[in-house]
Design a protein around this motif. Sequence first.
Motif, PDB file in Angstrom:
ATOM      1  N   GLN A 264      -4.648   5.417   6.587  1.00 21.95           N
ATOM      2  CA  GLN A 264      -5.518   5.261   5.535  1.00 21.95           C
ATOM      3  C   GLN A 264      -6.535   6.652   5.572  1.00 21.95           C
ATOM      4  OE1 GLN A 264      -6.247   2.632   3.560  1.00 21.95           O
ATOM      5  NE2 GLN A 264      -5.087   0.943   4.521  1.00 21.95           N
TER       6      GLN A 264
ATOM      7  N   GLN B 139       1.013  -1.367  -0.099  1.00 23.35           N
ATOM      8  CA  GLN B 139      -0.125   0.010   0.103  1.00 23.35           C
ATOM      9  C   GLN B 139       1.039   1.179   0.041  1.00 23.35           C
ATOM     10  OE1 GLN B 139      -2.295  -0.876   3.677  1.00 23.35           O
ATOM     11  NE2 GLN B 139      -4.070  -1.301   2.346  1.00 23.35           N
ATOM     12  N   TRP B 140       0.832   1.899  -1.239  1.00 30.81           N
ATOM     13  CA  TRP B 140       0.528   1.945  -2.186  1.00 30.81           C
ATOM     14  C   TRP B 140       1.429   2.347  -3.173  1.00 30.81           C
ATOM     15  CZ3 TRP B 140      -2.076   3.845   1.913  1.00 30.81           C
ATOM     16  CH2 TRP B 140      -3.070   3.419   2.332  1.00 30.81           C
TER      17      TRP B 140
ATOM     18  N   CYS C 263      -7.648  -1.801  -2.718  1.00 31.83           N
ATOM     19  CA  CYS C 263      -6.713  -2.010  -1.607  1.00 31.83           C
ATOM     20  C   CYS C 263      -6.529  -0.860  -0.820  1.00 31.83           C
ATOM     21  CB  CYS C 263      -5.428  -2.432  -2.303  1.00 31.83           C
ATOM     22  SG  CYS C 263      -4.548  -0.848  -3.434  1.00 31.83           S
ATOM     23  N   GLY C 264      -7.459   0.077  -0.806  1.00 33.46           N
ATOM     24  CA  GLY C 264      -7.375   1.190   0.504  1.00 33.46           C
ATOM     25  C   GLY C 264      -7.279   2.496  -0.083  1.00 33.46           C
ATOM     26  N   LEU C 265      -6.833   3.425   0.565  1.00 31.94           N
ATOM     27  CA  LEU C 265      -7.143   4.991   0.439  1.00 31.94           C
ATOM     28  C   LEU C 265      -6.519   5.429  -1.024  1.00 31.94           C
ATOM     29  CD1 LEU C 265      -7.732   7.736   1.391  1.00 31.94           C
ATOM     30  CD2 LEU C 265      -5.435   7.961   2.390  1.00 31.94           C
ATOM     31  N   TRP C 266      -5.266   4.915  -1.425  1.00 27.42           N
ATOM     32  CA  TRP C 266      -4.702   5.334  -2.441  1.00 27.42           C
ATOM     33  C   TRP C 266      -4.744   4.210  -3.531  1.00 27.42           C
ATOM     34  CZ3 TRP C 266      -4.461  10.206  -2.569  1.00 27.42           C
ATOM     35  CH2 TRP C 266      -4.228  11.109  -1.418  1.00 27.42           C
TER      36      TRP C 266
ATOM     37  N   GLN D  97       2.844   9.984   1.116  1.00 31.46           N
ATOM     38  CA  GLN D  97       2.369   8.896   2.110  1.00 31.46           C
ATOM     39  C   GLN D  97       3.327   8.540   2.859  1.00 31.46           C
ATOM     40  OE1 GLN D  97       1.175   5.425  -0.713  1.00 31.46           O
ATOM     41  NE2 GLN D  97       1.728   4.660   1.518  1.00 31.46           N
TER      42      GLN D  97
END
Lengths: 287, 226
Positions: B214, A158-159, A234-237, B196
């Motif tokens: 997240q 991720q990611w 697979c999630g936020l990004w 991130q």
Amino acid sequence: MSTRPGSESGGGPRHGVRIFIAWGVLTAILEALVIWVVGPHIPPKRISSASGAEHEVDVFLTYGAVPVLSLIWVYFGYAVTYFRAPSGDASDGPPLTGNSRVQAIWLGLTTFLVLALAITGTFDLLDNAGAGSGEGSNPLSKPANVGKALQVQVIGQQWLWTFRYPSYGGVETTHLVVPVGRQIEFHVTSLDVVHSFWAIELGVKADAVPGADNVAFVRPYQTGSFQVRCDELCGLWHGHMNTTGRVVSASQFNSWIHSTVKKYAGVTKYLPPYSLTYYPQPIRNAT
Amino acid sequence: MAATFAALIALVAVYVVYFLESAPATVSAAVMNSDGSANLTIQTVGSYGRHPFPDWVSYMVKNQSGKWIHSTIWKLPPHTLIHVTVTQYDSQTGLRNNFLGQIRGTVGGVASYTTTGQTGKGSGLPAYNNTSLSVLPPALAAHTFTVPDLDLSVPLVGISNATTNICAVAPCTPNFAHTTIRFSFKTPGPGSYRWQCLVPCAFAFLYGFGGPMQTIGYMDGLLEVA
């Protein structure tokens, strides 16, 4: 259908013949458009063994769908035009009694289309080393020259995608570069959740599963760039988990890989030994 | 019936307002220098210490007035050399993917590291004093600052896991154990670039990858280059 007003049995217009002719004309026009206008642009591009085969299957699927689509359009248009109830007519329509011949033709035709597509797809998967799809850790279909394939490990997390080249000291990089004309053997895995490695124009798609080695084969036969995306939520990004890969000449690849090995020598010594999976190690929880 | 419908509408409205208010604000974070470059000052904290998620790890940024703001959406000028200073208050978690120990995309491919407080033998923290590194030993990392679209990634060295002088409420001040990381990079043309942390550092979440990892406003954000 046979009991509608003005049907053939009632001595009126021959609706069936009209519909058949209109269907034939529309199908011929649409098929011509598919062959000469739309077909060449149906994705993916033909830059590899897998994407070429996928393109052909997509074109075949479109050819097969056009007659079905045009029949529905023609019948719908004809029904709206000729089977419309007169204004002010609130009476019930005639009962439908069915037509076993039409039903048999419809069932037979659609069965043929579905089976033809299934056989075509299965044949392509088996005859084309999986046609770019992930075949798991023990591929059912391998290319003839698999021993000479360039192994590239695809690691999802991720990611971000990273790529390891085990035959070059296990160097890892964020750039995916492969040589043209050579068989590529992707080993796809993940460090956290399930991702899906999708090299669009290469025609490769394989799930990246933690603890699993998913093998996909492809032979690029045209230089250029291709998009890499994650195709598994697979999630936020997830929507930003993409990069651009390159197919280059053999000499360009050699130059690139040797400069990459040199550039990342400092961090390569910290990498774990090359492994087909890295799960459950290394796992570190935030503590 | 009408009362129920009105109550439902009111609940939806409350949710929408709460959602909009919970989104972090865009912060003009670049302080311009006379030579045309700009400074960006940020900090990472092991726990935000405030509502609504006091135990979540987080980034913070200093705005142009020098005030710490809890936001991860930072406005930066395009085509500008940005000098980044990160004050890092969290302990070492280590990288899940050791490759991320490589510094990438910065000027010279390096970052400068300074460790303070408990360093040296037995502390698990080397003594760095403006030490320029191209690779940080992966076990020392607390977080990363990674902008995938710019191929920019800098691992942030964590404080010693043996230290007890840990900041628990943000914004943190330098009298708490911390490390300092400095690097420079050039912003691209206008656009929105996500960034991130790539260390699974979310305490009490499965494999460290939930909650703040997240959520924009904590360990994810955007560089609004305009």
